[in-house]
Scaffold this active site. Structure first.
Site, PDB file in Angstrom:
ATOM      1  N   GLU A  39     -27.448   4.233  41.487  1.00 44.03           N
ATOM      2  CA  GLU A  39     -27.807   4.066  40.069  1.00 44.03           C
ATOM      3  C   GLU A  39     -28.850   2.962  39.972  1.00 44.03           C
ATOM      4  OE1 GLU A  39     -24.445   3.221  37.440  1.00 44.03           O
ATOM      5  OE2 GLU A  39     -25.797   2.132  36.098  1.00 44.03           O
ATOM      6  N   ARG A  43     -33.208  -1.975  33.847  1.00 42.13           N
ATOM      7  CA  ARG A  43     -33.178  -3.363  33.346  1.00 42.13           C
ATOM      8  C   ARG A  43     -34.401  -4.135  33.797  1.00 42.13           C
ATOM      9  NH1 ARG A  43     -26.820  -4.703  34.865  1.00 42.13           N
ATOM     10  NH2 ARG A  43     -26.091  -2.687  34.120  1.00 42.13           N
ATOM     11  N   THR A  67     -28.116   2.014  32.723  1.00 45.57           N
ATOM     12  CA  THR A  67     -28.464   1.231  31.535  1.00 45.57           C
ATOM     13  C   THR A  67     -29.400   2.029  30.618  1.00 45.57           C
ATOM     14  OG1 THR A  67     -28.421  -0.685  33.050  1.00 45.57           O
ATOM     15  CG2 THR A  67     -28.930  -1.143  30.772  1.00 45.57           C
ATOM     16  N   LYS A 127     -17.749   6.476  32.182  1.00 47.76           N
ATOM     17  CA  LYS A 127     -17.803   5.166  32.827  1.00 47.76           C
ATOM     18  C   LYS A 127     -16.903   4.236  32.016  1.00 47.76           C
ATOM     19  CE  LYS A 127     -21.165   1.408  33.441  1.00 47.76           C
ATOM     20  NZ  LYS A 127     -22.394   1.072  34.134  1.00 47.76           N
TER      21      LYS A 127
HETATM   22  C1  3PG Z   1     -22.833  -1.951  35.329  1.00 49.64           C
HETATM   23  O1  3PG Z   1     -23.796  -1.708  34.621  1.00 49.64           O
HETATM   24  O2  3PG Z   1     -22.060  -1.074  35.710  1.00 49.64           O
HETATM   25  C2  3PG Z   1     -22.537  -3.358  35.635  1.00 49.64           C
HETATM   26  O3  3PG Z   1     -23.605  -4.186  35.332  1.00 49.64           O
HETATM   27  C3  3PG Z   1     -22.062  -3.604  37.015  1.00 49.64           C
HETATM   28  O4  3PG Z   1     -21.259  -4.696  36.898  1.00 49.64           O
HETATM   29  P1  3PG Z   1     -21.041  -5.756  38.059  1.00 49.64           P
HETATM   30  O5  3PG Z   1     -22.356  -6.475  38.194  1.00 49.64           O
HETATM   31  O6  3PG Z   1     -19.935  -6.634  37.563  1.00 49.64           O
HETATM   32  O7  3PG Z   1     -20.697  -4.995  39.298  1.00 49.64           O
END
Ligand code: 3PG
Length: 204
Positions: A39, A43, A67, A127
């Site tokens: 993924e 960002r 995102t 998710k």
């Molecule tokens: C996401 O978008 O799934 C999170 O930013 C991942 O979270 P983490 O950085 O706590 O693994």
């Protein structure tokens, strides 16, 4: 989405890539560790370029856009070659865009009402974001009323908690950035990243 998530099991690396030159070596390092679904979060400025590079250079890797916050971003991601999209939340506009574009989409949910909205719109693979402190408790609670829904929890998962998430019958994979921390990516620590990927694969 179904097939992609199954392929992603047990982990879906959440990548934040600032430098497009690091995209292919990073994806290769993860692939060598046994992880072939990634993924790439939108960002950073070059995220779409990163998706394009990985698609062109590593056809064996499945790459999605993360995102995704708007229908326009979903369209841009698809044009860049993203094979699926992930969002931190659920909105009717994104659901419509995903359905219209026939883009496999993993919407984010947190509450029972959000699970119901996503389910009503036809999405059964969700998710759970942020998994955070309450992730395991939410998954266990949702297993009763939402028997036809599976989750990819993400946000706050780490190697120590991964196995406990993966034990849950309603968890299909876990997302996380710990597989490719920015500091390791910027230092081009590819063997370390391959090791983290391998370790995660062995957790299931
Ligand atoms: C996401 O978008 O799934 C999170 O930013 C991942 O979270 P983490 O950085 O706590 O693994």
């Amino acid at each position: 989405m179904e097939g992609i998530l199954v392929q992603a099991a047990p982990v879906l690396p959440v990548l934040v890539i600032d430098d497009p030159a690091l995209a292919v070596p990073l994806a290769s390092a993860l692939w060598q560790g046994g992880i072939s679904v990634l993924e790439v979060t939108l960002r950073t400025g070059p995220a779409l370029e990163v998706i394009r590079h990985i698609r062109q250079e590593l056809p064996e890797v499945v790459v999605g856009a993360g995102t995704v916050l708007s229908a326009r971003q979903m369209q841009q991601a698809q044009q860049a070659g993203a094979q699926f999209a992930v969002s931190p939340g659920f909105t009717p506009a994104l659901a419509e865009a995903a359905t219209g574009q026939q883009m496999p989409w993993l919407p984010g949910v947190q509450t029972a009402s959000e699970v119901m909205q996503a389910r009503e719109a036809g999405f059964r693979q969700l998710k759970l974001f942020p998994a955070g402190e309450r992730g395991l408790e939410l998954l266990d609670s949702y297993a009763g009323p939402f028997q036809d829904v599976v989750f990819c929890p993400s946000g706050g998962i780490n190697p120590a908690s991964l196995a406990r998430y993966l034990e849950r019958p309603n968890v299909i994979c876990c997302g996380g950035s710990w597989l490719a921390p920015r500091v390791l990516v910027e230092a081009r620590e590819w063997p370390t990243i391959t090791g983290l990927a391998r370790q995660a694969r062995e957790s299931c």
